[in-house]
Design an enzyme around this catalytic site. Structure first.
Site, short mmCIF file in Angstrom:
data_model
loop_
_atom_site.label_atom_id
_atom_site.label_comp_id
_atom_site.label_asym_id
_atom_site.label_seq_id
_atom_site.Cartn_x
_atom_site.Cartn_y
_atom_site.Cartn_z
N VAL A 193 0.85 -1.19 0.00
CA VAL A 193 0.00 0.00 0.00
C VAL A 193 0.89 1.24 0.00
O VAL A 193 1.83 1.34 0.79
CB VAL A 193 -0.93 0.03 1.24
CG1 VAL A 193 -1.79 1.29 1.23
CG2 VAL A 193 -1.82 -1.20 1.29
N ALA A 251 4.52 4.10 2.85
CA ALA A 251 4.04 2.86 2.23
C ALA A 251 4.21 1.72 3.24
O ALA A 251 4.83 1.90 4.29
CB ALA A 251 4.83 2.57 0.97
N LYS A 252 3.64 0.60 2.95
CA LYS A 252 3.80 -0.58 3.81
C LYS A 252 3.40 -1.81 3.01
O LYS A 252 2.57 -1.70 2.09
CB LYS A 252 2.91 -0.47 5.06
CG LYS A 252 3.34 -1.35 6.20
CD LYS A 252 4.45 -0.70 7.01
CE LYS A 252 4.95 -1.60 8.12
NZ LYS A 252 5.89 -0.89 8.99
N GLY A 253 3.95 -2.96 3.37
CA GLY A 253 3.58 -4.18 2.66
C GLY A 253 3.59 -5.36 3.60
O GLY A 253 4.02 -5.25 4.76
#
Ligand code: NAD
Length: 431
Positions: A68, A113-115
């Site tokens: 994201v 962001a992050k995943g």
């Protein structure tokens, strides 16, 4: 226009809802432009991927992965990759949102962001973990890159995971691209001091808090041998923070991991605990201690509590039991929005996550800069630059807190949102 333009998928996790509640509180306090608030409440882009791998027994299993990108006004996206059985789209989006405010607050030219992958990494062999990481990297490769979005380690991932991601991305392009991830091993372009940076930053913040409380006439925290500290989560953040505190001569009376904790009222010998953990893969059974549950550890009457495991550990259900005078949020989102209000009303000094655990992304940024210049710094240089950025950010937040007479959490978000707001207004709305 009154029609509802959004679905409610984003609010499925408490972490996302809490982050939005806290953002709205900051927006109200600073009188943020409502158009900017509307844009900040949702991520810019999200991708959900299926990650099929062949397990060691020959069967195929398909995992779900996410990346994201919340906001990229200030620069490429930046944020960790989490391997955990409870990872989902909404939680990943909430963590990406926090990354946006964190990068902005500490003055980095990076977005949020992050995943993650919904998986229990403890159940995977090394080969399976490698296959999962490589296939996930391929599935998200169209939105990551040194100029686009740069992953890093988080819960359940480490420098080895980053090495596999970097190798996969590079193999697909045909040449080495170390800048696609940070938190890499030193041998392939990592930065000295990155592995310790988040825990170290947490401790810098606790030291700043001690001075700040004294400056405002509340000498509640001395940071000497009489001071007691407990740490929830003994991983990449918690274990480093524990060691740094031990080396300062302050007492770490309790630490815990997912299986439970250990307690010694006279202080734990942290180097020995680390040795024990290396040997036994757990802290359970460490000889010079008594067992303590995670719930009891959180409720210990200590000077400083450092929640450094997962989000949502202090909620309206257990907040009344919390006795710490200072809480340093090593983890992302460990205290829910209503519990934060309750604690701040009781005079507990909270060092908010977007400030407290920013050391990791700051040194990730240093790693990215060093890699682009192919010129690497000494650990001392990394640490002194980290200390300077953390110190500036801490003072920025306390100044905002004094100006608006609000809580530290709101102040930290205002600090992050303010810079971003100005940048978004300058860039304008496309088309
Ligand atoms: P990690 O996987 O290295 O360690 C997590 C620790 O928490 C482990 O000791 C684990 O056993 C424990 N834990 C997990 N679930 C738990 C539970 N339900 N109850 C008690 N303990 C539990 O992860 P990490 O990198 O140390 O990350 C910890 C937190 O810090 C996360 O919220 C992460 O997003 C945040 N953070 C990490 C970094 C970084 O650089 N690693 C940077 C900023 C923020």
């Amino acid at each position: 226009m009154t029609e509802e333009t959004r679905t409610d998928i984003w609010h499925a996790s408490p972490l996302y809802s809490n982050s939005v509640t806290q953002l709205e509180e900051a927006a109200k306090t600073m009188r943020l432009d409502p158009n900017i608030l509307q844009r900040l409440k949702y991520p810019k882009r999200a991708i959900i991927v299926s990650v099929p791998i062949r397990l060691d027994d020959g069967s195929i299993k398909v995992f779900e992965g996410y990346r994201v990108q919340h906001n990229m006004t200030l620069g490429p996206g930046k944020g960790g990759i989490r391997f955990h059985p409870e990872v989902n789209l909404s939680e990943t989006a909430g963590l990406a949102m926090l990354m946006t405010f964190k990068c902005s607050l500490v003055g980095l030219p990076l977005g949020g962001a992050k995943g993650g992958i919904r998986v229990d990494p403890g159940l995977l062999s090394r080969q399976e973990a490698q296959a999962l990481t490589r296939r996930y990297t391929t599935e998200i490769n169209m939105i990551i890159g040194p100029d686009r979005d740069i992953p890093a380690p988080d819960i359940g991932t480490d420098a080895q995971t980053m090495a596999w991601m970097m190798d996969t991305f590079s193999q697909e392009k045909g040449f080495a691209i170390p800048g696609v991830v940070t938190g890499k091993p030193i041998e392939i372009g990592g930065s000295l001091g990155r592995a310790e940076s988040t825990g170290r930053g947490v401790v810098y913040c606790v030291q700043h808090a001690a001075k700040h409380l004294q400056n405002i006439g509340k000498p509640t925290l001395k940071m000497d041998q009489s001071t007691t500290i407990s740490i929830h989560g003994f991983g990449k953040v918690g274990a480093v923070a524990a060691l740094e505190i031990f080396q300062l001569g302050t007492k770490v009376v309790a630490v815990s991991d997912v299986h439970g904790g250990i307690y010694n009222k006279n202080g734990l010998n942290i180097p020995k605990v680390l040795e024990f953990m290396d040997k036994h893969r757990t802290i359970k059974g460490f000889p010079e201690s008594e067992p303590i549950s995670n719930e009891d550890l959180l409720a210990l009457p200590v000077d400083v509590l450092i929640p450094a495991a997962i989000d949502g550990v202090i909620t309206s259900k257990n907040v009344a039991k919390i006795k710490a005078k200072v809480i340093a949020e090593g983890a992302n989102g460990p205290i829910t929005a209503d519990a934060t209000t309750d604690l701040e009303n009781r005079g507990v000094f909270i060092i908010p996550d977007v400030l407290c655990n920013a050391g990791g992304v700051i040194v990730s940024y240093f790693e990215w800069v060093q890699g682009m210049q192919n010129f690497f710094w000494s650990e001392q240089e990394v640490n002194s630059k980290l200390a300077e950025v953390m110190s500036n950010a801490f003072h920025k937040v306390t100044q905002i807190q004094a100006k608006y007479k609000c809580g530290m959490k709101t102040a930290a978000l205002i600090a992050g949102v303010d810079r971003l707001n100005r940048a978004m207004l300058l860039r304008g709305l496309f088309p």
